[in-house]
Design a protein around this motif. Structure first.
Motif, PDB file in Angstrom:
ATOM      1  N   SER A  19       0.882  -1.113   0.168  1.00  0.00           N
ATOM      2  CA  SER A  19      -0.081   0.130   0.055  1.00  0.00           C
ATOM      3  C   SER A  19       0.782   1.253   0.100  1.00  0.00           C
ATOM      4  O   SER A  19       2.059   1.402   0.542  1.00  0.00           O
ATOM      5  CB  SER A  19      -1.002   0.051   1.284  1.00  0.00           C
ATOM      6  OG  SER A  19       0.020  -0.073   2.302  1.00  0.00           O
ATOM      7  N   GLU A  20       0.534   2.217  -0.621  1.00  0.00           N
ATOM      8  CA  GLU A  20       1.217   3.530  -0.768  1.00  0.00           C
ATOM      9  C   GLU A  20       1.154   4.080   0.513  1.00  0.00           C
ATOM     10  O   GLU A  20       0.299   4.162   1.187  1.00  0.00           O
ATOM     11  CB  GLU A  20       0.981   4.245  -1.996  1.00  0.00           C
ATOM     12  CG  GLU A  20       1.047   3.854  -3.250  1.00  0.00           C
ATOM     13  CD  GLU A  20       2.361   3.813  -3.781  1.00  0.00           C
ATOM     14  OE1 GLU A  20       3.417   4.727  -3.012  1.00  0.00           O
ATOM     15  OE2 GLU A  20       3.076   2.934  -4.517  1.00  0.00           O
ATOM     16  N   HIS A  21       2.189   4.959   0.780  1.00  0.00           N
ATOM     17  CA  HIS A  21       1.881   5.619   2.074  1.00  0.00           C
ATOM     18  C   HIS A  21       1.114   7.115   2.125  1.00  0.00           C
ATOM     19  O   HIS A  21       0.671   7.495   3.060  1.00  0.00           O
ATOM     20  CB  HIS A  21       3.707   6.152   2.381  1.00  0.00           C
ATOM     21  CG  HIS A  21       4.034   7.348   1.606  1.00  0.00           C
ATOM     22  ND1 HIS A  21       4.598   6.906   0.392  1.00  0.00           N
ATOM     23  CD2 HIS A  21       3.873   8.693   1.882  1.00  0.00           C
ATOM     24  CE1 HIS A  21       4.862   8.298  -0.148  1.00  0.00           C
ATOM     25  NE2 HIS A  21       4.687   9.089   0.884  1.00  0.00           N
ATOM     26  N   ALA A  27      -5.393   8.698   5.717  1.00  0.00           N
ATOM     27  CA  ALA A  27      -5.346   9.630   6.455  1.00  0.00           C
ATOM     28  C   ALA A  27      -4.383  10.656   6.072  1.00  0.00           C
ATOM     29  O   ALA A  27      -4.743  11.989   6.132  1.00  0.00           O
ATOM     30  CB  ALA A  27      -4.734   9.228   7.806  1.00  0.00           C
ATOM     31  N   LYS A  28      -3.452  10.492   5.425  1.00  0.00           N
ATOM     32  CA  LYS A  28      -2.507  11.433   4.907  1.00  0.00           C
ATOM     33  C   LYS A  28      -3.136  12.471   3.717  1.00  0.00           C
ATOM     34  O   LYS A  28      -2.856  13.320   3.099  1.00  0.00           O
ATOM     35  CB  LYS A  28      -1.067  10.981   4.331  1.00  0.00           C
ATOM     36  CG  LYS A  28      -0.296  10.292   5.856  1.00  0.00           C
ATOM     37  CD  LYS A  28       1.025  10.357   5.039  1.00  0.00           C
ATOM     38  CE  LYS A  28       1.989   9.683   6.361  1.00  0.00           C
ATOM     39  NZ  LYS A  28       3.365   9.592   6.112  1.00  0.00           N
ATOM     40  N   ASN A  29      -3.784  11.710   2.991  1.00  0.00           N
ATOM     41  CA  ASN A  29      -4.410  12.013   1.533  1.00  0.00           C
ATOM     42  C   ASN A  29      -5.818  11.648   1.590  1.00  0.00           C
ATOM     43  O   ASN A  29      -6.189  10.927   0.693  1.00  0.00           O
ATOM     44  CB  ASN A  29      -3.477  11.463   0.409  1.00  0.00           C
ATOM     45  CG  ASN A  29      -3.879  12.189  -0.959  1.00  0.00           C
ATOM     46  OD1 ASN A  29      -4.633  13.192  -0.769  1.00  0.00           O
ATOM     47  ND2 ASN A  29      -3.547  11.435  -2.022  1.00  0.00           N
ATOM     48  N   PRO A  30      -6.957  12.277   2.262  1.00  0.00           N
ATOM     49  CA  PRO A  30      -8.197  11.790   2.155  1.00  0.00           C
ATOM     50  C   PRO A  30      -9.022  12.350   0.963  1.00  0.00           C
ATOM     51  O   PRO A  30      -8.409  13.043   0.239  1.00  0.00           O
ATOM     52  CB  PRO A  30      -8.727  12.684   3.686  1.00  0.00           C
ATOM     53  CG  PRO A  30      -7.783  13.967   3.891  1.00  0.00           C
ATOM     54  CD  PRO A  30      -6.536  13.465   3.147  1.00  0.00           C
ATOM     55  N   GLY A  32     -11.310  13.824  -1.778  1.00  0.00           N
ATOM     56  CA  GLY A  32     -12.141  15.203  -1.595  1.00  0.00           C
ATOM     57  C   GLY A  32     -11.154  16.510  -1.288  1.00  0.00           C
ATOM     58  O   GLY A  32     -11.438  17.656  -1.488  1.00  0.00           O
ATOM     59  N   SER A  33      -9.987  16.200  -0.899  1.00  0.00           N
ATOM     60  CA  SER A  33      -9.229  17.242  -0.474  1.00  0.00           C
ATOM     61  C   SER A  33      -8.116  17.549  -1.552  1.00  0.00           C
ATOM     62  O   SER A  33      -7.296  16.630  -1.855  1.00  0.00           O
ATOM     63  CB  SER A  33      -8.296  17.186   0.854  1.00  0.00           C
ATOM     64  OG  SER A  33      -7.433  16.020   0.621  1.00  0.00           O
ATOM     65  N   GLN A  34      -8.267  18.859  -2.174  1.00  0.00           N
ATOM     66  CA  GLN A  34      -7.150  19.043  -3.300  1.00  0.00           C
ATOM     67  C   GLN A  34      -6.204  20.173  -2.491  1.00  0.00           C
ATOM     68  O   GLN A  34      -6.697  21.205  -2.066  1.00  0.00           O
ATOM     69  CB  GLN A  34      -8.181  19.837  -4.173  1.00  0.00           C
ATOM     70  CG  GLN A  34      -7.200  20.197  -5.575  1.00  0.00           C
ATOM     71  CD  GLN A  34      -6.834  19.026  -6.289  1.00  0.00           C
ATOM     72  OE1 GLN A  34      -7.160  17.891  -6.081  1.00  0.00           O
ATOM     73  NE2 GLN A  34      -5.627  19.267  -7.054  1.00  0.00           N
ATOM     74  N   PRO A  35      -5.004  20.015  -2.674  1.00  0.00           N
ATOM     75  CA  PRO A  35      -3.931  20.972  -2.051  1.00  0.00           C
ATOM     76  C   PRO A  35      -4.266  22.227  -3.050  1.00  0.00           C
ATOM     77  O   PRO A  35      -4.459  22.327  -4.118  1.00  0.00           O
ATOM     78  CB  PRO A  35      -2.885  20.407  -2.242  1.00  0.00           C
ATOM     79  CG  PRO A  35      -2.996  19.145  -3.177  1.00  0.00           C
ATOM     80  CD  PRO A  35      -4.274  18.736  -3.114  1.00  0.00           C
ATOM     81  N   SER A  36      -4.081  23.321  -1.993  1.00  0.00           N
ATOM     82  CA  SER A  36      -4.172  24.511  -2.835  1.00  0.00           C
ATOM     83  C   SER A  36      -2.788  24.871  -3.877  1.00  0.00           C
ATOM     84  O   SER A  36      -1.758  24.323  -3.471  1.00  0.00           O
ATOM     85  CB  SER A  36      -4.277  25.745  -1.802  1.00  0.00           C
ATOM     86  OG  SER A  36      -3.329  26.028  -1.079  1.00  0.00           O
ATOM     87  N   LYS A  37      -3.295  25.738  -4.547  1.00  0.00           N
ATOM     88  CA  LYS A  37      -2.121  26.150  -5.659  1.00  0.00           C
ATOM     89  C   LYS A  37      -0.999  26.844  -4.704  1.00  0.00           C
ATOM     90  O   LYS A  37       0.120  26.765  -5.073  1.00  0.00           O
ATOM     91  CB  LYS A  37      -2.512  27.085  -6.823  1.00  0.00           C
ATOM     92  CG  LYS A  37      -1.559  27.262  -7.765  1.00  0.00           C
ATOM     93  CD  LYS A  37      -2.194  26.692  -8.945  1.00  0.00           C
ATOM     94  CE  LYS A  37      -1.334  27.025 -10.088  1.00  0.00           C
ATOM     95  NZ  LYS A  37      -1.688  26.412 -11.302  1.00  0.00           N
ATOM     96  N   ALA A  38      -1.272  27.710  -3.871  1.00  0.00           N
ATOM     97  CA  ALA A  38      -0.403  28.312  -2.949  1.00  0.00           C
ATOM     98  C   ALA A  38       0.606  27.477  -2.310  1.00  0.00           C
ATOM     99  O   ALA A  38       1.731  27.666  -2.245  1.00  0.00           O
ATOM    100  CB  ALA A  38      -0.985  29.302  -1.951  1.00  0.00           C
ATOM    101  N   ASP A  39       0.069  26.345  -1.685  1.00  0.00           N
ATOM    102  CA  ASP A  39       0.863  25.222  -1.068  1.00  0.00           C
ATOM    103  C   ASP A  39       1.850  24.599  -2.097  1.00  0.00           C
ATOM    104  O   ASP A  39       2.908  24.397  -1.807  1.00  0.00           O
ATOM    105  CB  ASP A  39      -0.079  24.262  -0.510  1.00  0.00           C
ATOM    106  CG  ASP A  39      -0.940  24.597   0.839  1.00  0.00           C
ATOM    107  OD1 ASP A  39      -0.554  25.749   1.358  1.00  0.00           O
ATOM    108  OD2 ASP A  39      -1.941  23.973   1.026  1.00  0.00           O
ATOM    109  N   LEU A  40       1.504  24.471  -3.285  1.00  0.00           N
ATOM    110  CA  LEU A  40       2.369  23.897  -4.031  1.00  0.00           C
ATOM    111  C   LEU A  40       3.284  24.743  -4.592  1.00  0.00           C
ATOM    112  O   LEU A  40       4.681  24.266  -4.833  1.00  0.00           O
ATOM    113  CB  LEU A  40       1.535  23.475  -5.507  1.00  0.00           C
ATOM    114  CG  LEU A  40       2.245  23.175  -6.730  1.00  0.00           C
ATOM    115  CD1 LEU A  40       2.716  21.718  -6.448  1.00  0.00           C
ATOM    116  CD2 LEU A  40       1.314  23.062  -8.233  1.00  0.00           C
ATOM    117  N   LEU A  41       3.118  26.031  -4.711  1.00  0.00           N
ATOM    118  CA  LEU A  41       4.056  26.878  -5.086  1.00  0.00           C
ATOM    119  C   LEU A  41       5.011  27.046  -4.087  1.00  0.00           C
ATOM    120  O   LEU A  41       6.476  27.250  -4.286  1.00  0.00           O
ATOM    121  CB  LEU A  41       3.414  28.411  -5.616  1.00  0.00           C
ATOM    122  CG  LEU A  41       2.934  28.328  -6.879  1.00  0.00           C
ATOM    123  CD1 LEU A  41       2.116  29.681  -6.888  1.00  0.00           C
ATOM    124  CD2 LEU A  41       3.687  28.108  -7.986  1.00  0.00           C
TER     125      LEU A  41
END
Length: 55
Positions: A19-21, A27-30, A32-41
């Motif tokens: 299983s991938e971490h 729990a780490k990647n639920p 419906g949650s999309q990380p924001s573009k600001a977090d990516l940048l």
């Protein structure tokens, strides 16, 4: 002739052996949650700074 009984190899299953971490739905990647573009940048800029500092 019954080819199912002739010793043909079983078909593989398209599942990972582990299983991938950070799998979707964990729990780490639920779901419906999309990380924001600001977090990516921010992560990208931090990686560039770390690479510059490492040289």
């Amino acid at each position: 002739m019954d080819y199912g009984k002739s010793g043909a190899p079983n078909k593989g299953k398209n599942t990972a052996r582990y299983s991938e971490h950070n799998a979707k739905g964990s729990a780490k990647n639920p779901y419906g949650s999309q990380p924001s573009k600001a977090d990516l940048l921010a992560r990208m800029k931090a990686a560039v700074e770390a690479k510059k500092a490492g040289k």
